[in-house]
Design an enzyme around this catalytic site. Structure first.
Site, PDB file in Angstrom:
ATOM      1  N   LEU A 229      66.361  46.647  24.823  1.00  8.07           N
ATOM      2  CA  LEU A 229      67.757  46.573  25.264  1.00  8.07           C
ATOM      3  C   LEU A 229      68.144  47.750  26.154  1.00  8.07           C
ATOM      4  CD1 LEU A 229      69.665  45.322  22.095  1.00  8.07           C
ATOM      5  CD2 LEU A 229      68.477  44.022  23.858  1.00  8.07           C
ATOM      6  N   GLY A 230      67.478  48.893  26.006  1.00  3.70           N
ATOM      7  CA  GLY A 230      67.857  50.023  26.845  1.00  3.70           C
ATOM      8  C   GLY A 230      67.129  51.289  26.461  1.00  3.70           C
ATOM      9  N   THR A 268      75.101  48.695  23.121  1.00  7.05           N
ATOM     10  CA  THR A 268      73.884  49.296  23.691  1.00  7.05           C
ATOM     11  C   THR A 268      74.271  50.503  24.546  1.00  7.05           C
ATOM     12  OG1 THR A 268      72.703  47.203  23.651  1.00  7.05           O
ATOM     13  CG2 THR A 268      71.877  48.878  25.161  1.00  7.05           C
ATOM     14  N   GLU A 272      73.332  54.367  23.986  1.00  5.17           N
ATOM     15  CA  GLU A 272      72.517  55.104  24.966  1.00  5.17           C
ATOM     16  C   GLU A 272      73.260  56.331  25.497  1.00  5.17           C
ATOM     17  OE1 GLU A 272      69.426  54.665  25.321  1.00  5.17           O
ATOM     18  OE2 GLU A 272      69.339  52.789  24.196  1.00  5.17           O
ATOM     19  N   HIS A 281      68.845  59.427  17.034  1.00  2.00           N
ATOM     20  CA  HIS A 281      69.098  58.298  16.140  1.00  2.00           C
ATOM     21  C   HIS A 281      69.559  58.841  14.789  1.00  2.00           C
ATOM     22  CE1 HIS A 281      66.273  55.905  18.868  1.00  2.00           C
ATOM     23  NE2 HIS A 281      67.492  55.429  19.011  1.00  2.00           N
ATOM     24  N   TRP A 283      68.684  58.376  11.859  1.00  2.23           N
ATOM     25  CA  TRP A 283      67.656  58.752  10.895  1.00  2.23           C
ATOM     26  C   TRP A 283      66.837  59.943  11.363  1.00  2.23           C
ATOM     27  CZ3 TRP A 283      67.608  54.468  14.001  1.00  2.23           C
ATOM     28  CH2 TRP A 283      66.593  54.395  14.958  1.00  2.23           C
ATOM     29  N   VAL A 299      72.965  66.448  12.499  1.00  4.80           N
ATOM     30  CA  VAL A 299      74.420  66.309  12.404  1.00  4.80           C
ATOM     31  C   VAL A 299      74.775  66.407  10.932  1.00  4.80           C
ATOM     32  CG1 VAL A 299      76.373  64.745  12.759  1.00  4.80           C
ATOM     33  CG2 VAL A 299      74.553  64.890  14.473  1.00  4.80           C
TER      34      VAL A 299
HETATM   35 ZN   LIG Z   1      68.427  54.920  20.673  1.00  2.66          ZN
END
Ligand SMILES: [Zn+2]
Length: 758
Positions: A229-230, A268, A272, A281, A283, A299
């Site tokens: 997707l990106g 998306t 991004e 991400h 995780w 974070v």
């Molecule tokens: Zn990502």
């Protein structure tokens, strides 16, 4: 964040509105800093160690970063160091939210100018409305004003981030011309994620980046792997600026039009841009299938999460790293869940993105970009955009041509008259005064008066002047210059081996139908069938999928009674991979290039001359040249007296195609041959006697040659192998004198008397 941090945040969460124990908090933050630094040093950002593929992966930023570090090992250490420094700065900002004021946080709304490059075979399918729907999503998501934020579980509401970043479609181009921030490019080029992605480079059929210090670039296109997707590159990589920005699959962009469920809520791009402003991400930096509770997003207010989540998980969901309710934050924009499931950034994430904007040298200039502000329009400003004629850099057999220039009225008022000026080879300027009625910001094509041109290579300069009869207030955007060739005239036969330094050869022309004149074929001296040079179609450096480059012959005068027209040539070609291939086509025109008819077309296995797949810039070896023929007889012979032959290389993401030793010849048979059906010549002969038949020699069964005393001196028979239409009879070793040639046919015998001389 990791487990121990989450406990301290949980502690804060359970004292809502209460007076915070500042001393305790300060100590907790210092401990967290030390902890995060440790993780950073020991490979917190170690994309390179995790290459396991997972399917489906809605964002491939991780594997793209992986590949980048593998290709540039030295940049990995520099990236990690920048991230460590960033983390220190970020934690100072986070402290501000606990009542410790510092100066390093954005305190007002910042609007980022966005340019959207839509690169599709039909880019109009992504409408302006669809683009605007994406901008609307970004502005809602980054402000925490998204309507679906009501779905945020109560346990996560205290950390819901309402950030300061906003987005606008660019209102001015890097050249300070007005724009709506949407670029549409008709191209079959798809995104190949990573450095050198073709979709980001005009030479590869993509759209070049706009100045990354002023704009956030988004490429909306098809992905080479349709499940992607990106992706983006995170800041701090030291990567070439032409690679910065992010790629967004066209079916996962915006909320309308081509956007397709479950990726039709614009998330998306939200995700991004999170990476673009240094979010990991949720995780952590690992691939989503790598199990690790030590891997963190750095974070402090996101729950520690082991892996990614897809689809629509049920709340609450726990995992190996967060084992108790409320569990993991799978509805965070930086997870992999469906668009309709995602609904928040945390405050820690918002702070992190805003801190990135004030920390990374490649992002800081965005703070002062004027890209959201339309340029002030002048009263009289005509912009020359591109040459429409000469088209494709070539003109076929004409003594004159009509110049055409596409212009845009950039002024605030209508353009009612303008002068089109044309200069060939820096010579005298030919001017045409043109009346028109062009509204502000509209585009049109100006047509000038006919100009005489001669065969050969030329430069052309076209420029506007005197918009509405007065001086143009911005002369710097008035001129377009390009090159073109005009083909000449030649009698058949013509041969070309590209040995002469001047290119294209005299009378020949070159061109292409992309906007890059550099894609024209070139003469190269590092490959040749004979001599030292040949012609190269460069499909390696210019991967302009579907675009063609061409070599045109001169206009060839052919006898109106010609019996055959044939092209012989040598070619060499390689494929880069087995599933992509270029095409060589030979076309001809008998109407001076207005229309072309195909007479030859080969691609892939029938075009390549080596079985070796070559991903580098292909140069043929001596044994990789193949002779080939295109027969135009049935189209042209006896019908037309002029002919233009075009060799057309159609780009298919393959590798280079070479041509050498082109021979275009016609044959006109002697009338006596056509009358009698055969011809034995010359007579008298010095020994090399040619027997021709018309239309075929299929009835001929044998030939016998006798001297004057009846001795057999030469013979051949065609009982098994049919006779050729042209047969060489060699009498060079016989004595001068009279000879008799007996031709045995299935239905007759003919004897011809021949005089051998010398
Ligand atoms: Zn990502």
């Amino acid at each position: 964040m990791n487990k121990s941090e989450y406990f301290s945040i949980s502690f804060l969460k359970y004292m809502p509105g209460a007076f915070l124990n500042l001393l305790f908090l300060n100590m907790a933050l210092i401990m967290r800093s030390l902890l995060l630094l440790c993780f950073s040093i020991f490979g917190y950002f170690s994309f390179a160690q995790n290459t396991t593929n997972v399917t489906p992966e809605r964002c491939i930023t991780g594997s793209v970063m992986d590949k980048f570090f593998k290709d540039h090992p030295l940049k990995k250490a520099a990236f990690d160091q920048r991230q460590i420094e960033f983390q220190k700065r970020y934690e100072l900002v986070r402290r501000q939210h606990r009542g410790f004021p510092v100066q390093q946080r954005i305190s007002t709304t910042i609007t980022i100018p966005v340019v959207v490059h839509i690169v599709l075979s039909d880019p109009s399918i992504v409408t302006d409305d669809q683009v605007q729907s994406q901008i609307d999503v970004l502005n809602a998501d980054y402000a925490g004003m998204n309507a679906d934020s009501v779905k945020i579980p109560a346990a996560f509401k205290p950390v819901f981030g309402k950030g300061q970043l906003r987005f606008c479609l660019a209102q001015r181009t890097p050249q300070n011309n007005p724009t709506n921030g949407i670029i549409r490019l008709s191209s079959n080029t798809t995104s190949v994620p990573g450095e050198g992605d073709p979709v980001k480079h005009a030479s590869q059929g993509g759209a070049d980046v706009w100045d990354v210090t002023k704009y956030l670039n988004i490429w909306v296109c098809k992905m080479s792997n349709s499940t992607d997707l990106g992706y983006t590159f995170m800041p701090g990589l030291g990567i070439d600026p032409s690679e910065l920005g992010f790629v967004n699959a066209y079916h996962a962009f915006g909320t309308t039009g081509t956007a397709t469920a479950p990726f039709n809520k614009g998330r998306t791009a939200t995700h991004e841009i999170g990476h673009y402003f240094n979010l990991q991400h949720i995780w952590g930096a690992n691939s989503c299938d790598v199990s690790s509770c030590a891997d963190s997003d750095n974070v402090d207010d996101t729950p520690n999460q082991d892996k990614c989540f897809f689809g629509i998980p049920a709340f609450p969901t726990t995992d190996a790293c967060t084992t108790v309710s409320p569990g993991v934050m799978f509805m965070n924009f930086m997870d992999y869940t469906d668009d309709a499931t995602m609904c928040l950034f945390t405050q820690g994430q918002a702070d992190r993105m805003e801190t990135a904007l004030t920390s990374f040298p490649e992002l800081i200039p965005l703070l002062s970009s004027d890209g959201c502000t339309p340029p002030a329009l002048y009263s009289n400003d005509a912009e020359a955009q591109k040459a429409i004629n000469p088209a494709n850099n070539i003109i076929y057999c004409s003594g004159t041509f009509i110049p055409q220039l596409q212009i845009r009225n950039i002024a605030s008022q209508p353009l009612n008259s303008v002068r089109l000026n044309v200069s060939i080879d820096n010579g005298a300027v030919t001017s045409s005064n043109i009346n028109l009625s062009l509204p502000s910001l509209a585009t049109t094509t100006l047509t000038g008066d006919a100009i005489n041109i001669t065969p050969g290579n030329h430069t052309i300069k076209m420029f506007t002047s005197l918009p509405n009869g007065v001086t143009d207030q911005r002369p710097e955007n008035d001129t377009v210059s390009t090159i073109f060739s005009v083909i000449g005239t030649s009698a058949a036969p013509i041969t070309e081996g590209f040995e002469n330094n001047s290119f294209p050869p005299a009378g020949w022309g070159i061109g292409n139908n992309s906007d890059l004149v550099e894609y024209n074929p070139t003469r190269v001296a590092n490959a040749a069938h004979s001599g030292t040079a040949s012609l190269k179609f460069d499909n390696h450096n210019y991967q302009l999928f579907g675009k063609y480059a061409l070599l045109s012959s001169p206009k060839i005068n052919i006898p109106i009674n010609a019996d055959s027209v044939k092209i012989t040539f040598w070619r060499a070609a390689a494929q880069a991979t087995s599933n992509v291939a270029d095409t060589l086509q030979i076309l001809f025109s008998v109407d001076c290039g207005q229309t072309f008819i195909s007479a030859y077309k080969k691609g892939g296995a029938s075009l390549r001359t080596t079985e070796t797949l070559t991903t580098s810039d292909y140069i043929p070896a001596a044994n990789e040249w193949v002779a080939d023929t295109a027969d135009l007889t049935s189209y042209v012979a006896g019908k037309y007296d002029n002919l233009i032959v075009q060799f057309r290389n159609i780009n298919g993401f393959g590798n280079n195609v070479y041509l050498d030793d082109i021979n275009i010849k016609t044959i006109t048979l002697p009338p006596v041959l056509k009358d009698k059906g055969y011809l034995l010549a010359p007579n008298p002969t010095a020994g090399n006697l040619i027997l021709q038949h018309y239309p075929t020699a299929s009835m001929l069964k044998g030939i016998a040659v006798y001297n004057s005393i009846g001795q057999l001196v030469w013979k051949d028979d065609y009982g098994k192998t049919p006779a050729m239409t042209s047969i060489h009879i060699n009498l060079s070793n016989t004595a001068p004198g009279i000879y008799f040639v007996r031709l045995l046919y299935t239905n007759k015998v003919i004897t011809e008397k021949i005089l051998k001389i010398n």
